[in-house]
Design an enzyme around this catalytic site. Structure first.
Site, PDB file in Angstrom:
ATOM      1  N   PHE A   1      64.398 -26.564  10.335  1.00 31.48           N
ATOM      2  CA  PHE A   1      63.569 -25.654   9.542  1.00 31.48           C
ATOM      3  C   PHE A   1      62.167 -25.531  10.161  1.00 31.48           C
ATOM      4  CE2 PHE A   1      60.510 -25.043   5.997  1.00 31.48           C
ATOM      5  CZ  PHE A   1      60.862 -23.732   5.707  1.00 31.48           C
ATOM      6  N   GLN A   2      61.727 -24.321  10.327  1.00 33.02           N
ATOM      7  CA  GLN A   2      60.415 -24.006  10.912  1.00 33.02           C
ATOM      8  C   GLN A   2      60.242 -24.599  12.313  1.00 33.02           C
ATOM      9  OE1 GLN A   2      57.261 -24.698   7.972  1.00 33.02           O
ATOM     10  NE2 GLN A   2      57.478 -22.573   7.330  1.00 33.02           N
TER      11      GLN A   2
ATOM     12  N   GLU B   1      47.409 -16.915  10.372  1.00 28.15           N
ATOM     13  CA  GLU B   1      47.134 -17.652  11.609  1.00 28.15           C
ATOM     14  C   GLU B   1      46.577 -16.755  12.712  1.00 28.15           C
ATOM     15  OE1 GLU B   1      49.983 -18.036   9.915  1.00 28.15           O
ATOM     16  OE2 GLU B   1      50.366 -20.179   9.621  1.00 28.15           O
TER      17      GLU B   1
ATOM     18  N   MET C   1      41.955   7.210  19.200  1.00 29.79           N
ATOM     19  CA  MET C   1      42.133   7.165  20.651  1.00 29.79           C
ATOM     20  C   MET C   1      43.495   7.730  21.040  1.00 29.79           C
ATOM     21  SD  MET C   1      40.676   6.531  23.472  1.00 29.79           S
ATOM     22  CE  MET C   1      39.435   5.237  23.675  1.00 29.79           C
TER      23      MET C   1
ATOM     24  N   LYS D   1      55.699 -33.694  14.297  1.00 32.26           N
ATOM     25  CA  LYS D   1      55.103 -34.314  13.115  1.00 32.26           C
ATOM     26  C   LYS D   1      55.103 -35.842  13.182  1.00 32.26           C
ATOM     27  CE  LYS D   1      55.132 -34.020   8.098  1.00 32.26           C
ATOM     28  NZ  LYS D   1      55.784 -33.480   6.904  1.00 32.26           N
TER      29      LYS D   1
END
Lengths: 561, 158
Positions: free
Chosen positions: A113-114, A51, A467, A163
């Site tokens: 969940f999630q 993602e 760097m 959802k």
């Protein structure tokens, strides 16, 4: 018509002209992906490896095209994986709409969940965010999200959609996108600016990313011509002004040119347009442009007198402000000071390789500039690679430099390049990376290969975090703590091959041109990777140490010291 | 620059999440909140936040501009000429004797007894913050058992 929430989401994307989205499916967005399946002839979806890559891709798409980028992720980890990408876009004022799924409304707040409170998480890194718990509010909220993302000072907006809302149905009627209205410009501010410009003998223009966001490059060009002033761009402003035109004197800031630093200290008027006076530019705020009055033109008044106290502010859309100013200014003829600045030889540093590794980033990037006529889209990672790209490629047009300026996100460039190429299929897109940044998100080579997105991934490999090493050499007694990556032993050719991406190595100076040409040819149809092997002690110069006055930049570092 | 207290009157959308947006802004930018009061206004969709900040003029301007950037914020005013009020509920006293003396003080301030126990008393008082402060200082010797201040609410004069 009666549609599900998921269909409404897709219809709203189409309303807004968003025909390309980046994302990654998951449980909470199953309904949305089902709609995307049904609308696949109208909306292109690019699935990335992660993602974060999708969010950077949407960001790169937005930077390269000027449109609002769209990213879709599922709830929980899908949503939290967007955070670095959102923060990157927020710091650089890039218009994005992130759509996340969440657990169904009855499960919210139960540690389901999630489940994650992504609006809470992203509050400080989005311009605004929403959670939509009622399908009747969905369409208008999405429209508003696009409006907020793309108006005023642009930025990312997240819309979290449980959802059950994507499954619920409601009546949907298409609506045309909201017309953008400009903000009022204060005439008193304009008159003061005009007065300061007219009475200045030694004006110096400094342009930032705001020029690009406002599509104001033509107005800037006129403005610089009317003032006949020298001009620098910030890192975010690369491409806002044609760097091959005569008044351009290089970038200003920590790794700006010597000439820019000298001009800053000699000017009597510093005209900052569409920029926010980053600490990476001003160094020591108490000594910055001490002999000059400062005009600050920006769309966001919260930037006025934030990092630097200025003498005159003009709030407004940069394009409109510059148009008004240009209408009031007379053309300045020859300006003695400008001529002197432009002619002056400031002995800018030149990179040198070693006998074993003779190739320099300067030589490679200059050659790339030559072969692409300064018109490729150059994405970067963060660190030395980023500064070298900004220093040595001569950007001519806006939206050709895609780089994480504010947040400094290593791992940004590859995803961003995929987004840029998806949005601009006819342009050559090159991601200039370092080996450290490359390793952070190299998973996105999968995306380049799977979707055949023909970018050039150029890994400038010095086997160190260059760097950080440079700072360790200068400020930490050469304690190269955790920055030497020799133990990684990556075979880039095999790595590229594993992903189905042809990979070449540049190790000698005579390989630069033919390899670049070959890569440019391949990139007409397929992604390609180049490993450029360089010495680990080629530093980014000039350099002004952080927080120090912008005078006498370091132009040489004694490696024996 | 000289730091002092200012009262901001901020009209915001009456949304879930508007308070964390505002308080989060203060926290992450290091602005100093002295008190914050939030409640609905005559328009049900709009809430008014009355925020007392301690800042110099430069930071005050920053606070105003940063607040104005929040999508849910409709209007930010730095109050100059305004009626400011605060409300306090306080329980004090350790004996019946204390209670009598406290009632005397309460009468002077027109504070209202709202709950009386054997040896202590709960009072309420509304007034300018300075009046509340002086009332508090007089009650302190009796032992303040518990108290709550509303924070300042304010409306500008016409």
């Amino acid at each position: 018509m009666l549609l599900t929430g998921a269909d409404i989401i897709v219809e709203c994307l189409l309303e807004q002209g968003a025909d390309t989205v980046f994302g990654y499916p998951g449980g909470a967005v199953l309904n949305i992906y089902d709609s995307l399946y049904m609308y696949s002839d109208k909306i292109k979806h690019v699935i990335t490896a992660h993602e974060q890559g999708a969010c950077h891709a949407a960001d790169g798409f937005a930077r390269a095209t000027g449109k609002t980028g769209v990213v879709i992720a599922t709830s929980g980890p899908g949503a939290t994986n967007l955070t670095t990408g959102l923060a990157t876009a927020y710091m650089d004022s890039i218009p994005l709409v992130a759509i996340t799924g969440n657990v169904a409304c009855p499960s919210l707040g139960l540690d389901s969940f999630q489940e994650v409170d992504i609006t809470g998480v992203t509050m400080p890194i989005t311009k605004h965010n929403f959670i939509v718990k009622d399908v009747n509010r969905l369409a208008d909220t999405l429209r508003l999200a696009f409006d907020i993302a793309g108006s005023g000072r642009k930025g990312p907006v997240l819309v979290d959609i449980p959802k059950d809302v994507t499954a619920a149905k409601c009546e949907y009627t298409p609506v045309k996108p909201i017309e953008k209205v400009g903000c009022k410009i204060n005439e008193v501010e304009i008159d003061k600016a005009v007065e300061l410009i007219r009475s200045s003998k030694r004006p110096y223009v400094y342009a930032g990313g705001g020029i690009i966001a406002a599509d104001a490059e033509d107005e800037l060009k006129n403005f610089v011509e009317l003032c006949n002033a020298p001009i620098s761009c910030s890192l975010m402003g690369q491409g806002a002004f044609d760097q091959t035109s005569k008044n351009y004197i290089g970038m200003l800031g920590m790794h700006g040119t010597v000439k820019a630093a000298e001009t800053l200290n000699e000017c009597d008027l510093f005209i900052a347009v569409g920029t926010r006076f980053s600490d990476r530019v001003i160094g020591d705020p108490t000594t910055f442009a001490n002999h000059a009055k400062i005009i600050h033109i920006d769309i966001d008044p919260a930037e006025f007198n934030k990092n630097i106290t200025v003498d005159c502010t003009v709030k407004g859309d940069i394009k409109a402000v510059l148009e008004i100013l240009n209408g009031k200014l007379d053309k300045t003829g020859e300006r003695k000071w400008t001529n002197e600045i432009l002619k002056k030889d400031c002995s800018e540093p030149v990179q040198k390789g070693t006998d074993a590794l003779p190739v320099t980033p300067q030589a490679v990037i200059r050659k790339l500039d030559e072969l692409t006529d300064g018109s490729a889209v150059i994405c970067t990672e963060v660190g030395q690679n980023q500064m070298w790209a900004a220093q040595y490629y001569k950007f001519k047009k806006p939206r050709t430099f895609v780089s994480s300026g504010g947040l400094g996100t290593m791992g940004f460039g590859l995803g961003a390049a995929l987004g840029a190429k998806t949005g601009c299929p006819d342009k050559t897109v090159v991601n200039i990376a370092g080996d450290g940044s490359f390793a952070m998100n190299l998973n996105e080579l999968i995306t380049a290969s799977a979707h055949n997105i023909p970018i050039i991934e150029m890994v400038i490999n010095n086997n160190v975090l260059g760097m950080v090493r440079q700072w360790q050499r200068l400020f930490y007694n050469k304690h190269f703590s955790q920055t030497t990556l020799d133990a990684r032993h990556i075979d880039y050719v095999k790595l590229g091959e594993a992903f189905g991406i042809q990979t070449f190595v540049i190790e000698k100076n005579e390989e630069i041109e033919p390899t670049l040409k070959k890569a440019l040819e391949i990139s007409k149809t397929a992604p390609v990777m180049i490993e450029v092997r360089i010495d680990r002690d080629i530093n980014v110069l000039p350099m002004i140490p952080a927080g120090q006055p912008v005078v006498n930049p370091i132009t040489e570092i004694d490696l024996e010291a | 620059m000289h730091e002092q207290e200012y009262v901001l009157s901020v009209k915001v959308s009456n949304n879930i999440g508007v308070l964390p947006r505002v308080s989060g802004l203060f926290a992450r930018r290091g602005y100093n909140i002295k008190s914050l009061n939030a409640a609905e206004t005559e328009e049900p969709d709009i809430s008014r936040l009355t925020i007392v900040v301690s800042a110099d003029l430069r930071i005050l301007e920053q606070i105003k501009n940063q607040l104005a950037k929040l999508y849910d914020v409709h209007d930010v005013k730095i109050l100059q000429d305004a009626v400011t009020r605060e409300h306090i509920l306080i329980r004090a006293g350790k004996s019946a004797d204390d209670r009598h003396k406290i009632i005397e003080i309460a009468n002077l301030y027109r504070a209202k007894p709202v709950d009386i126990a054997a040896d202590s008393i709960m009072l309420e008082l509304t007034g300018e913050p300075a009046k509340i402060d002086s009332f508090l200082s007089l009650l302190k010797p009796f032992g303040i058992i518990k108290m709550v201040r509303s924070g300042i609410t304010a409306l500008e004069r016409d």
